[in-house]
Structure formats: structure tokens, C-alpha cells
Scaffold this active site. Structure first.
Site, PDB file in Angstrom:
ATOM      1  N   ASP A  85     -45.152 -39.326 -79.465  1.00  0.00           N
ATOM      2  CA  ASP A  85     -43.830 -39.766 -79.033  1.00  0.00           C
ATOM      3  C   ASP A  85     -42.895 -38.563 -78.894  1.00  0.00           C
ATOM      4  O   ASP A  85     -42.253 -38.367 -77.853  1.00  0.00           O
ATOM      5  CB  ASP A  85     -43.285 -40.758 -80.060  1.00  0.00           C
ATOM      6  CG  ASP A  85     -41.889 -41.256 -79.757  1.00  0.00           C
ATOM      7  OD1 ASP A  85     -41.695 -41.835 -78.675  1.00  0.00           O
ATOM      8  OD2 ASP A  85     -40.996 -41.075 -80.608  1.00  0.00           O
ATOM      9  N   ARG A 101     -35.520 -42.968 -62.291  1.00  0.00           N
ATOM     10  CA  ARG A 101     -35.259 -42.643 -63.703  1.00  0.00           C
ATOM     11  C   ARG A 101     -36.544 -42.592 -64.529  1.00  0.00           C
ATOM     12  O   ARG A 101     -36.484 -42.365 -65.735  1.00  0.00           O
ATOM     13  CB  ARG A 101     -34.299 -43.689 -64.300  1.00  0.00           C
ATOM     14  CG  ARG A 101     -32.909 -43.678 -63.669  1.00  0.00           C
ATOM     15  CD  ARG A 101     -32.047 -44.785 -64.266  1.00  0.00           C
ATOM     16  NE  ARG A 101     -31.947 -44.661 -65.713  1.00  0.00           N
ATOM     17  CZ  ARG A 101     -31.686 -45.683 -66.541  1.00  0.00           C
ATOM     18  NH1 ARG A 101     -31.517 -46.900 -66.049  1.00  0.00           N
ATOM     19  NH2 ARG A 101     -31.599 -45.495 -67.837  1.00  0.00           N
ATOM     20  N   LYS A 102     -37.678 -42.855 -63.914  1.00  0.00           N
ATOM     21  CA  LYS A 102     -38.935 -42.961 -64.674  1.00  0.00           C
ATOM     22  C   LYS A 102     -39.763 -41.674 -64.560  1.00  0.00           C
ATOM     23  O   LYS A 102     -40.196 -41.301 -63.481  1.00  0.00           O
ATOM     24  CB  LYS A 102     -39.740 -44.169 -64.173  1.00  0.00           C
ATOM     25  CG  LYS A 102     -39.040 -45.479 -64.500  1.00  0.00           C
ATOM     26  CD  LYS A 102     -39.806 -46.681 -64.018  1.00  0.00           C
ATOM     27  CE  LYS A 102     -39.502 -46.970 -62.584  1.00  0.00           C
ATOM     28  NZ  LYS A 102     -39.974 -48.293 -62.132  1.00  0.00           N
TER      29      LYS A 102
HETATM   30  C1  LIG Z   1     -29.712 -38.427 -76.690  1.00  0.00           C
HETATM   31  C2  LIG Z   1     -30.438 -37.216 -77.291  1.00  0.00           C
HETATM   32  C3  LIG Z   1     -31.889 -37.554 -77.593  1.00  0.00           C
HETATM   33  C4  LIG Z   1     -32.663 -36.341 -78.009  1.00  0.00           C
HETATM   34  C5  LIG Z   1     -34.047 -36.715 -78.437  1.00  0.00           C
HETATM   35  C6  LIG Z   1     -35.107 -36.013 -77.652  1.00  0.00           C
HETATM   36  C7  LIG Z   1     -36.414 -36.150 -78.289  1.00  0.00           C
HETATM   37  C8  LIG Z   1     -37.442 -36.818 -77.444  1.00  0.00           C
HETATM   38  C9  LIG Z   1     -38.577 -37.251 -78.264  1.00  0.00           C
HETATM   39  C10 LIG Z   1     -38.279 -38.536 -79.024  1.00  0.00           C
HETATM   40  C11 LIG Z   1     -38.529 -39.739 -78.153  1.00  0.00           C
HETATM   41  C12 LIG Z   1     -38.142 -40.995 -78.834  1.00  0.00           C
HETATM   42  O1  LIG Z   1     -38.675 -41.325 -79.844  1.00  0.00           O
HETATM   43  S1  LIG Z   1     -36.908 -41.883 -78.169  1.00  0.00           S
HETATM   44  C13 LIG Z   1     -36.742 -43.200 -79.325  1.00  0.00           C
HETATM   45  C14 LIG Z   1     -37.650 -44.370 -78.969  1.00  0.00           C
HETATM   46  N1  LIG Z   1     -37.180 -45.040 -77.767  1.00  0.00           N
HETATM   47  C15 LIG Z   1     -36.147 -45.856 -77.780  1.00  0.00           C
HETATM   48  O2  LIG Z   1     -35.527 -46.123 -78.827  1.00  0.00           O
HETATM   49  C16 LIG Z   1     -35.727 -46.424 -76.439  1.00  0.00           C
HETATM   50  C17 LIG Z   1     -35.169 -47.823 -76.580  1.00  0.00           C
HETATM   51  N2  LIG Z   1     -34.960 -48.383 -75.237  1.00  0.00           N
HETATM   52  C18 LIG Z   1     -33.825 -48.149 -74.554  1.00  0.00           C
HETATM   53  O3  LIG Z   1     -32.874 -47.496 -75.057  1.00  0.00           O
HETATM   54  C19 LIG Z   1     -33.726 -48.704 -73.187  1.00  0.00           C
HETATM   55  O4  LIG Z   1     -34.627 -49.785 -73.026  1.00  0.00           O
HETATM   56  C20 LIG Z   1     -34.022 -47.630 -72.098  1.00  0.00           C
HETATM   57  C21 LIG Z   1     -32.970 -46.496 -72.199  1.00  0.00           C
HETATM   58  C22 LIG Z   1     -35.425 -47.041 -72.225  1.00  0.00           C
HETATM   59  C23 LIG Z   1     -33.905 -48.298 -70.725  1.00  0.00           C
HETATM   60  O5  LIG Z   1     -32.695 -49.054 -70.647  1.00  0.00           O
HETATM   61  P1  LIG Z   1     -31.686 -48.913 -69.423  1.00  0.00           P
HETATM   62  O6  LIG Z   1     -31.076 -47.557 -69.420  1.00  0.00           O
HETATM   63  O7  LIG Z   1     -30.769 -50.103 -69.485  1.00  0.00           O
HETATM   64  O8  LIG Z   1     -32.606 -48.964 -68.151  1.00  0.00           O
HETATM   65  P2  LIG Z   1     -33.396 -50.192 -67.483  1.00  0.00           P
HETATM   66  O9  LIG Z   1     -32.580 -50.626 -66.297  1.00  0.00           O
HETATM   67  O10 LIG Z   1     -33.823 -51.197 -68.475  1.00  0.00           O
HETATM   68  O11 LIG Z   1     -34.720 -49.441 -67.004  1.00  0.00           O
HETATM   69  C24 LIG Z   1     -34.668 -48.399 -66.009  1.00  0.00           C
HETATM   70  C25 LIG Z   1     -35.984 -48.423 -65.257  1.00  0.00           C
HETATM   71  O12 LIG Z   1     -37.025 -48.132 -66.193  1.00  0.00           O
HETATM   72  C26 LIG Z   1     -37.944 -49.255 -66.288  1.00  0.00           C
HETATM   73  N3  LIG Z   1     -38.320 -49.423 -67.691  1.00  0.00           N
HETATM   74  C27 LIG Z   1     -37.526 -49.333 -68.764  1.00  0.00           C
HETATM   75  N4  LIG Z   1     -38.216 -49.529 -69.911  1.00  0.00           N
HETATM   76  C28 LIG Z   1     -39.490 -49.747 -69.539  1.00  0.00           C
HETATM   77  C29 LIG Z   1     -40.688 -50.034 -70.242  1.00  0.00           C
HETATM   78  N5  LIG Z   1     -40.719 -50.095 -71.561  1.00  0.00           N
HETATM   79  N6  LIG Z   1     -41.823 -50.195 -69.534  1.00  0.00           N
HETATM   80  C30 LIG Z   1     -41.814 -50.129 -68.179  1.00  0.00           C
HETATM   81  N7  LIG Z   1     -40.704 -49.857 -67.449  1.00  0.00           N
HETATM   82  C31 LIG Z   1     -39.549 -49.682 -68.100  1.00  0.00           C
HETATM   83  C32 LIG Z   1     -37.155 -50.446 -65.762  1.00  0.00           C
HETATM   84  O13 LIG Z   1     -38.032 -51.414 -65.217  1.00  0.00           O
HETATM   85  C33 LIG Z   1     -36.319 -49.807 -64.667  1.00  0.00           C
HETATM   86  O14 LIG Z   1     -37.141 -49.584 -63.527  1.00  0.00           O
HETATM   87  P3  LIG Z   1     -36.566 -49.733 -62.036  1.00  0.00           P
HETATM   88  O15 LIG Z   1     -36.036 -51.127 -61.955  1.00  0.00           O
HETATM   89  O16 LIG Z   1     -35.489 -48.671 -61.928  1.00  0.00           O
HETATM   90  O17 LIG Z   1     -37.755 -49.466 -61.160  1.00  0.00           O
END
Ligand SMILES: CCCCCCCCCCCC(=O)SCCNC(=O)CCNC(=O)[C@H](O)C(C)(C)COP(=O)(O)OP(=O)(O)OC[C@H]1O[C@@H](n2cnc3c(N)ncnc32)[C@H](O)[C@@H]1OP(=O)(O)O
Length: 162
Positions: free
Chosen positions: A86, A131-132
Site C-alpha cells: 500500500d 484521476r486513475k
Molecule cells: C494528503 C497527503 C497524503 C500523503 C500520503 C502519501 C502516501 C501514499 C501511500 C499511502 C497510501 C494509503 O494508504 S492511502 C489510505 C488508504 N486509502 C484511503 O483511505 C482512500 C479512501 N477513499 C477515498 O478517500 C475516496 O474513495 C477516493 C479519494 C479514493 C475517491 O473519492 P472521490 O475523490 O470522491 O472520487 P470518485 O469520484 O469516487 O472516484 C474518481 C474515479 O476513480 C474511480 N474509483 C474510485 N475508487 C475506486 C475503487 N476503489 N475502485 C475502482 N475505481 C475507483 C471512480 O469510479 C471514478 O472513476 P471515473 O468515474 O472518473 O472513471
């Protein structure tokens, strides 16, 4: 504490050196100091991680899975492997210039990973579509592949960027 974990009490040396053509990559200077879960204890008994970039700017990491990552006896917990992937694959997108969070992470565990072992994570940004950002990666040592993953990173909306 097991005999093997005593060998690696906190602070014991672990060789995390990179390949000759890699340069050290300073993740905190890019994304801040919040990456404590995986990278926060560089001399501890959980993970020890060092990031690098190669000549083509791809991100690599050398990672030591310490005794506190144990799941099955003598081997890393799958969640520990997932945490490393991750962070590492998400960072690969950041290193390529995309401010992201991880939306989806798909991991195949291919072989059990012995603890107290240094392994390599290699990564590639394979596609960018709006954005992907899709990043692929593999965790290996020599010829042994421990895990491979596909990581869908989503760029953070401007209003959510600090
Ligand atoms: C800040 C400093 C950090 C600094 C940190 C940096 C370190 C990096 C390493 C650590 C990484 C992590 O652990 S990060 C922590 C773990 N992850 C999280 O907590 C994320 C939680 N989820 C979210 O916050 C949200 O769901 C997002 C931001 C991912 C998406 O929400 P959004 O911004 O409202 O966007 P949304 O319209 O839903 O999606 C945009 C496009 O992506 C697609 N999409 C979104 N999610 C998915 C999905 N799971 N599977 C397939 N497709 C998806 C949608 O279909 C859409 O496609 P289309 O319609 O445009 O085609």
C-alpha cells in the site's frame, strides 16, 4: 521472545543498501512525515524500509520484515505485506508526480515470506487515465516472488489537498 527475534533486538544492523544505480528517495520530503505505520521505526522491530529511485525514476524499496510483522509462525502476516505494498505502490504514484490516495489494492500472495529477511519492492506506473493511476509492483528476493499487486491510485481533489 524467540531465539531468532533476540538476534534482531531494536537497533541491530540490517543491510538495506540499494543497487549501484539507485539513488536514495526521501519520501517524507515529498509527502510529509505521516508515513509512520510502515516507515516510522527505522531501527525498530516491525518494518525497516528504505526507498530508492532507479535511473528511469521508478521507485524501489528494500524492506526488512521484523519479528513484529509475524503472522504464520516464522513468516510475515499478510496484512504486513499488504501495508508495505500500500505504502510503496502509493508512493510510486507520488514519486511520478501524482498526489493520490489508494482506492483499490489487489494483492496475490505467492510465497510465504520469512521474517527477519530483507526483500525488494519494485514498482511501475503502468497507466494514467484521468484521476486513475494504476501502479503494479512485486515483492521479491532473488528468484523468489513473495507477492505481486495492482494498485489503483486516485488523485486527490484540489479542495482535499493540504
Ligand atoms: C494528503 C497527503 C497524503 C500523503 C500520503 C502519501 C502516501 C501514499 C501511500 C499511502 C497510501 C494509503 O494508504 S492511502 C489510505 C488508504 N486509502 C484511503 O483511505 C482512500 C479512501 N477513499 C477515498 O478517500 C475516496 O474513495 C477516493 C479519494 C479514493 C475517491 O473519492 P472521490 O475523490 O470522491 O472520487 P470518485 O469520484 O469516487 O472516484 C474518481 C474515479 O476513480 C474511480 N474509483 C474510485 N475508487 C475506486 C475503487 N476503489 N475502485 C475502482 N475505481 C475507483 C471512480 O469510479 C471514478 O472513476 P471515473 O468515474 O472518473 O472513471
Amino acid at each position: 521472545m524467540t531465539a531468532s527475534s533476540e538476534e534482531h533486538a531494536a537497533g541491530a544492523a540490517v543491510d538495506l543498501s540499494g543497487a549501484p544505480d539507485w539513488t536514495l528517495f526521501d519520501a517524507p520530503s515529498l509527502v510529509g512525515d505521516s508515513l509512520r505505520f510502515v516507515s516510522g521505526q527505522p531501527d525498530g522491530d516491525r518494518f525497516r524500509v528504505r526507498y530508492f529511485r532507479d535511473a528511469e525514476q521508478h521507485l524501489h524499496a528494500r524492506i526488512w520484515f521484523g519479528p513484529e510483522t509475524e503472522g504464520p509462525p516464522g513468516h510475515a502476516h499478510g496484512g504486513a505485506v499488504a501495508a508495505v505494498m500500500d505504502e510503496g505502490l502509493g508512493l510510486a504514484a507520488w514519486a511520478a508526480g501524482y498526489a493520490i490516495v489508494v482506492g483499490n489494492l489487489n494483492i496475490s500472495f505467492r510465497a510465504m515470506l520469512p521474517i527477519q529477511k530483507v526483500v525488494t519492492l519494485e514498482s511501475r506506473v503502468v497507466s494514467v487515465e484521468g484521476r486513475k493511476i494504476m501502479v503494479h509492483g512485486r515483492l521479491f528476493c532473488g528468484d523468489t516472488l513473495f507477492a505481486e499487486g495492482q494498485c489503483l491510485c486516485i488523485t486527490i481533489k484540489k479542495e482535499n489537498q493540504s
